[in-house]
Motif scaffolding. Structure first.
Motif, PDB file in Angstrom:
ATOM      1  N   ALA A  32       0.820  -1.206   0.000  1.00 49.69           N
ATOM      2  CA  ALA A  32       0.000   0.000   0.000  1.00 49.69           C
ATOM      3  C   ALA A  32       0.856   1.259   0.000  1.00 49.69           C
ATOM      4  O   ALA A  32       0.453   2.304  -0.548  1.00 49.69           O
ATOM      5  N   ILE A  33       2.049   1.186   0.596  1.00 45.09           N
ATOM      6  CA  ILE A  33       2.920   2.365   0.665  1.00 45.09           C
ATOM      7  C   ILE A  33       3.761   2.512  -0.596  1.00 45.09           C
ATOM      8  O   ILE A  33       3.820   3.577  -1.210  1.00 45.09           O
ATOM      9  N   ASN A  80      13.601   0.072  -7.857  1.00 44.80           N
ATOM     10  CA  ASN A  80      14.637  -0.227  -8.839  1.00 44.80           C
ATOM     11  C   ASN A  80      14.088  -1.096  -9.964  1.00 44.80           C
ATOM     12  O   ASN A  80      14.400  -0.888 -11.147  1.00 44.80           O
ATOM     13  N   GLY A  81      13.269  -2.090  -9.625  1.00 46.88           N
ATOM     14  CA  GLY A  81      12.671  -2.932 -10.646  1.00 46.88           C
ATOM     15  C   GLY A  81      11.731  -2.161 -11.550  1.00 46.88           C
ATOM     16  O   GLY A  81      11.657  -2.424 -12.760  1.00 46.88           O
ATOM     17  N   SER A  82      11.008  -1.192 -11.016  1.00 48.28           N
ATOM     18  CA  SER A  82      10.120  -0.361 -11.831  1.00 48.28           C
ATOM     19  C   SER A  82      10.918   0.458 -12.847  1.00 48.28           C
ATOM     20  O   SER A  82      10.518   0.570 -14.016  1.00 48.28           O
ATOM     21  N   ILE A 132       3.977   4.321  -5.783  1.00 50.30           N
ATOM     22  CA  ILE A 132       5.204   4.857  -6.379  1.00 50.30           C
ATOM     23  C   ILE A 132       5.624   4.010  -7.575  1.00 50.30           C
ATOM     24  O   ILE A 132       5.986   4.534  -8.639  1.00 50.30           O
ATOM     25  N   ALA A 133       5.586   2.686  -7.404  1.00 51.61           N
ATOM     26  CA  ALA A 133       5.958   1.794  -8.511  1.00 51.61           C
ATOM     27  C   ALA A 133       4.989   1.948  -9.677  1.00 51.61           C
ATOM     28  O   ALA A 133       5.408   1.960 -10.849  1.00 51.61           O
ATOM     29  N   ILE A 134       3.696   2.062  -9.379  1.00 50.43           N
ATOM     30  CA  ILE A 134       2.707   2.240 -10.446  1.00 50.43           C
ATOM     31  C   ILE A 134       2.964   3.538 -11.201  1.00 50.43           C
ATOM     32  O   ILE A 134       2.901   3.578 -12.442  1.00 50.43           O
ATOM     33  N   GLY A 156       0.193  -4.705 -10.895  1.00 49.66           N
ATOM     34  CA  GLY A 156       0.607  -6.048 -10.482  1.00 49.66           C
ATOM     35  C   GLY A 156       1.985  -6.057  -9.855  1.00 49.66           C
ATOM     36  O   GLY A 156       2.199  -6.676  -8.802  1.00 49.66           O
ATOM     37  N   TYR A 157       2.929  -5.357 -10.477  1.00 45.92           N
ATOM     38  CA  TYR A 157       4.293  -5.342  -9.937  1.00 45.92           C
ATOM     39  C   TYR A 157       4.364  -4.584  -8.622  1.00 45.92           C
ATOM     40  O   TYR A 157       5.039  -5.013  -7.676  1.00 45.92           O
ATOM     41  N   GLY A 158       3.679  -3.449  -8.557  1.00 41.72           N
ATOM     42  CA  GLY A 158       3.710  -2.662  -7.330  1.00 41.72           C
ATOM     43  C   GLY A 158       3.071  -3.370  -6.151  1.00 41.72           C
ATOM     44  O   GLY A 158       3.425  -3.101  -4.995  1.00 41.72           O
ATOM     45  N   PHE A 159       2.142  -4.284  -6.419  1.00 40.35           N
ATOM     46  CA  PHE A 159       1.492  -5.018  -5.329  1.00 40.35           C
ATOM     47  C   PHE A 159       2.272  -6.277  -4.958  1.00 40.35           C
ATOM     48  O   PHE A 159       2.539  -6.533  -3.778  1.00 40.35           O
TER      49      PHE A 159
END
Length: 592
Positions: free
Chosen positions: A33-34, A140-142, A38-40, A105-108
């Motif tokens: 949730a935090i 970093n992955g994003s 940011i990743a999205i 999906g990645y951010g979660f």
């Protein structure tokens, strides 16, 4: 860990696992949730900016390359030019929607899995990593996702278009379609798309509850019995996570079936053109549904075959009984092999955590081996002078990486082929004690395209019977010569004067370089090779600094009167070398 036996032991195992899972899952959701928004934002905004920013250039350049291409015949070129607006307009829409869904999906899942993946030597270290892991790695992955898409849109796309407008050999004919076949192809495609989409979607929806129940049944059996991927205590929380997320996997599978049905329906027009028969195209529309149903049955370990009709859609297609018998035997062998290997893993191997298991897929192992081999060979070639500082700087500053980006991986592959042929291997020797054969080759179309030619070239090298001196000379011949004519090797140390042997070796080298050139268009390849060049550059700077220090030490031994001056000079050079390394690292990040 000892597997619980009996009802009470199994029940206690399940009850004792629940608190760990609930706490880890709640912590993972909090982190998601935090860090998730940011990743999205990074993935969605970054990918959208790349797609929208380069879309006008892609639109114009695609039309220009198709119109100018000599690889396409007149009729096919007109058809492509007329139909190009559809994919070119749909591409940014699908790309932006896919970036949004992928970012969600990645951010979660990334911080959630990182929470369950916490490792350490003791309890407090694991406790710390449960809270600390997943924050920076997700960001970093994003950024890596955006970087890979940028490489594809900016480099890989234009490389494919340049290949499309390249001149074709004189003996190669352009790809074309007959104008008389075009109406029937379009008609069958227009029929096939809605029919196959509806029928394949119906099959997928009908089989999805079975997939859901069978998946839950297997996961619950593994959970209660601590078998399969949940044999170790550290892996047990993944059981609950997998059970909760399994419906999402089923939904993704159904969506994948629906998307693929569109392309399967379009392929019916290709069948009409290939077989020159409207009937075979219509037969393919019906048969592909049966083929899909049989594939799903094999995947879910249901009754083999399909009850749906499967008419013959190829002129030279095998008869149904023979094909069925052959398919039954083949599927039985595959099933026995899968079950045998799986049972063997249950008894002989320690299971791994989920993320580690993902990294151990064979395609990733082969990919990692290639870059590790390039890293080792890059150091050796730099020490021998076959790669110098000028080549590395040219690759970084101007992007001209012909020597590093093409010849270095080609030599690494050729060295693998030489080793495999020398030890008379049935496959490819990619590491000490690791052999890649047809039985364990990655079951992936991309890697089949990659491994297949290498196995053929290995047999060709084996038939040439090279001696050790000839093998040693190949390193320099690959790195310093164009290898277009046998006469290029006249002034080299290659001992054999047989022009046929030379021409065969040069053909293998050119084919390897072409294979590497195709692989270099993969975004992951470009990113990882860029990191490899950065590492070689820093090591080259360190080697130059060490050489200066050694020179200063030798001068210092010649006289005690100049010792203090030389030492101060050494200190200045050492300090200068460290500053150069820091500046170089920053320059590389900015330039690359």
């Amino acid at each position: 860990m000892e597997v619980p036996v009996g009802f009470l032991a199994t029940l206690w195992s399940f009850i004792s696992f629940l608190p760990f899972f609930v706490l880890l899952f709640a912590l993972g959701l909090l982190k998601a949730a935090i860090i998730g928004p940011i990743a999205i934002s990074i993935i969605f905004l970054g990918n959208s900016a790349v797609i929208i920013g380069l879309w006008p250039a892609h639109f114009v350049w695609t039309y220009f390359c198709v119109a100018r291409s000599n690889r396409l015949g007149l009729v096919l070129k007109i058809v492509v030019l007329v139909s190009l607006p559809v994919p070119l307009i749909i591409w940014p829409v699908l790309g932006i929607i896919g970036s949004l869904l992928g970012g969600v999906g990645y951010g979660f899942f990334s911080p959630l899995l990182a929470t369950f993946e916490a490792t350490g030597k003791n309890f407090w270290e694991k406790f710390y990593h449960c809270f600390a892991d997943g924050w920076w790695s997700t960001i970093n992955g994003s950024c890596t996702v955006v970087q890979d898409l940028t490489d594809f849109c900016f480099h890989s796309y234009f490389a494919y278009m340049d290949e499309l407008i390249d001149k074709i050999p004189a003996d190669e004919k352009p790809v074309d379609i007959k104008l008389s076949k075009l109406p029937s192809c379009l008609l069958v495609s227009l029929i096939g798309v809605p029919v196959d989409v509806v029928l394949i979607t119906a099959v997928a929806l009908y089989k999805s509850p079975i997939m859901l129940v069978k998946g839950w049944q297997r996961l619950l059996e593994d959970l209660f019995g601590r078998e399969g991927p949940f044999l170790e205590t550290v892996c047990v929380p993944f059981a609950g996570l997998a059970i909760i997320l399994w419906p999402l996997a089923v939904i993704v599978a159904v969506i994948g079936a629906i998307v693929s049905s569109f392309f399967l329906g379009l392929y019916s027009g290709v069948v009409v053109h290939q077989e020159d028969s409207l009937y075979f195209g219509l037969a393919y529309i019906v048969s592909v549904v049966s083929l899909f149903d049989e594939y799903v049955n094999d995947l879910l370990y249901l009754k083999e075959g399909s009850c749906l009709p499967r008419p013959k859609y190829r002129k030279k297609m095998s008869s149904r009984p023979f094909q069925r018998n052959r398919g039954d035997n083949h599927n039985n062998d595959l099933r026995d092999g899968r079950e045998g290997s799986y049972n063997l893993k249950l008894t002989s191997e320690r299971s791994r955590t989920l993320k580690w298991a993902i990294q151990q897929y064979k395609p990733m192992q082969v990919w990692d081996w290639l870059f590790k081999s390039c890293e080792v060979n890059g150091r050796i070639l730099f020490q021998e002078g076959l790669i110098d500082m000028k080549d590395i700087e040219e690759c970084i500053l101007t992007g001209n990486c012909q020597k590093l980006g093409i010849k270095l991986p080609a030599w690494s592959l050729l060295q693998c082929l030489l080793t495999s042929a020398k030890f008379n291997s049935a496959g490819l020797v990619i590491a000490d004690g690791v052999e890649l054969t047809k039985s364990n080759v990655p079951k992936d179309k991309v890697f089949e395209w990659f491994i297949g030619p290498l196995l053929i070239m290995k047999e060709q090298i084996k038939s040439l019977e090279l001696d050790e001196n000839e093998e040693m000379c190949l390193r320099e011949l690959v790195m310093k010569h164009k290898n277009e004519k046998p006469e290029e090797w006249d002034d080299t140390a290659f001992s054999s004067s047989n022009n046929v042997k030379r021409a065969q070796l040069q053909a293998i080298i050119r084919r390897l370089q072409g294979l590497v050139a195709s692989m270099s268009r993969i975004p992951t390849f470009r990113r990882r090779f860029r990191n490899l060049v950065k590492m070689l550059y820093l090591e080259a700077l360190q080697a130059g600094t060490s050489a200066n220090q050694m020179g200063g030490m030798l001068q210092a031994t010649q006289g005690s009167g100049s010792r203090s001056l030389v030492q101060s000079d050494d200190q200045e050079k050492d300090k200068e070398g460290r500053e150069i390394e820091k500046i170089a690292a920053n320059d590389i990040d900015e330039l690359v």
